[in-house]
Design an enzyme around this catalytic site. Sequence first.
Site, PDB file in Angstrom:
ATOM      1  N   GLU A  96       0.847  -1.197   0.000  1.00 28.70           N
ATOM      2  CA  GLU A  96       0.000   0.000   0.000  1.00 28.70           C
ATOM      3  C   GLU A  96       0.880   1.244   0.000  1.00 28.70           C
ATOM      4  OE1 GLU A  96      -3.414   1.871   2.955  1.00 28.70           O
ATOM      5  OE2 GLU A  96      -3.269  -0.300   2.745  1.00 28.70           O
ATOM      6  N   ASP A  98       0.219   5.339   0.586  1.00 26.62           N
ATOM      7  CA  ASP A  98      -0.860   6.180   1.114  1.00 26.62           C
ATOM      8  C   ASP A  98      -0.586   7.670   1.081  1.00 26.62           C
ATOM      9  OD1 ASP A  98      -2.371   4.010   1.929  1.00 26.62           O
ATOM     10  OD2 ASP A  98      -1.725   4.089   4.008  1.00 26.62           O
ATOM     11  N   GLU A 100      -3.028  10.477   2.966  1.00 27.22           N
ATOM     12  CA  GLU A 100      -4.243  10.735   3.736  1.00 27.22           C
ATOM     13  C   GLU A 100      -4.219  12.188   4.196  1.00 27.22           C
ATOM     14  OE1 GLU A 100      -5.917   6.768   5.807  1.00 27.22           O
ATOM     15  OE2 GLU A 100      -4.104   7.554   6.748  1.00 27.22           O
ATOM     16  N   THR A 114       1.505  10.373   5.105  1.00 22.83           N
ATOM     17  CA  THR A 114       1.962   9.406   4.112  1.00 22.83           C
ATOM     18  C   THR A 114       2.432   8.141   4.805  1.00 22.83           C
ATOM     19  OG1 THR A 114       4.283  10.154   4.076  1.00 22.83           O
ATOM     20  CG2 THR A 114       2.715  11.290   2.609  1.00 22.83           C
ATOM     21  N   ASN A 115       2.297   7.015   4.096  1.00 28.29           N
ATOM     22  CA  ASN A 115       2.721   5.735   4.663  1.00 28.29           C
ATOM     23  C   ASN A 115       3.007   4.772   3.517  1.00 28.29           C
ATOM     24  OD1 ASN A 115       3.370   3.823   6.586  1.00 28.29           O
ATOM     25  ND2 ASN A 115       1.334   3.712   7.499  1.00 28.29           N
TER      26      ASN A 115
END
Length: 288
Positions: A96, A98, A100, A114-115
């Site tokens: 994933e 990310d 957000e 963020t990830n």
Amino acid sequence: MAVSSVLAILLDASCALASATFDKEFDITWGDGRGKIMNNGQLLTLGLDKVSGSGFQSKHEYLYGKIDMQLKLVPGNSAGTVTAYYLSSQGPTHDEIDFEFLGNVTGEPYTLHTNVFTQGQGQREQQFRLWFDPTNDFHTYSILWNPKHIIFMVDDMPIRDFRNLEGKGIAFPKNQPMRLYSSLWNADDWATQGGRVKTDWSHAPFSASYRGFKADACVVTAAGRPHCGASVGTEVAPGTGAAGEWYNQELDLTRQQRMRWVQSNYMIYNYCTDPKRFAQGVPAECSM
């Protein structure tokens, strides 16, 4: 045949450029009518009220690509709301990538979260403030994912580079095709000031808007093979761009300096500088 070999062969494929619309590229998957496609497919909006949020996902899966989307976030008192925009595969060992956007009370800034998840493992959060009001106008948020890098960009400004360090024993997303997802939902148990500020439903319904989608990517076909050199989106015209440039793209010295400037001035959290979270020490990539 190894995935890397297939990709190398298919990168020589001719560039298939085609104009598309949101209804051709995405399915609104939940929200009971709160997600809407308008303006002849050029605009998509997601809504949130006390009953439900909403979300959509891409019809295509991608295995590497450069994904651009223009977003205009929930204006005013957006505390408690989260607008998520991310690539993800499925299953307990999913990958994933990310973005957000965590809302805030009127006059206070959004947090850009963020990830990166690899094989089901995340905990690689970096958070930023933005250098503009993301509710006043549309801004472009991009994910560049190729075999060497995952680069997060805002209006073409790099803010984060997660490098492929598999040679050092660190997992990197490379085998699992991912769809593009987005959702607007209530997360007031954690999203704003650690959950201290709750969603004010008197301001509902909340709305986020999307336009200008573009994917220069390896699109996974019905047979499960990635077809590279395809460019799809709502603002793609024949003859724009060259397929495959993103596949080997890295940050040159100037763009590395710009990224460091953003991180020095606008980063507010970095998992690599939070050793209390990790009993065995911060993840290995933090020292590389």
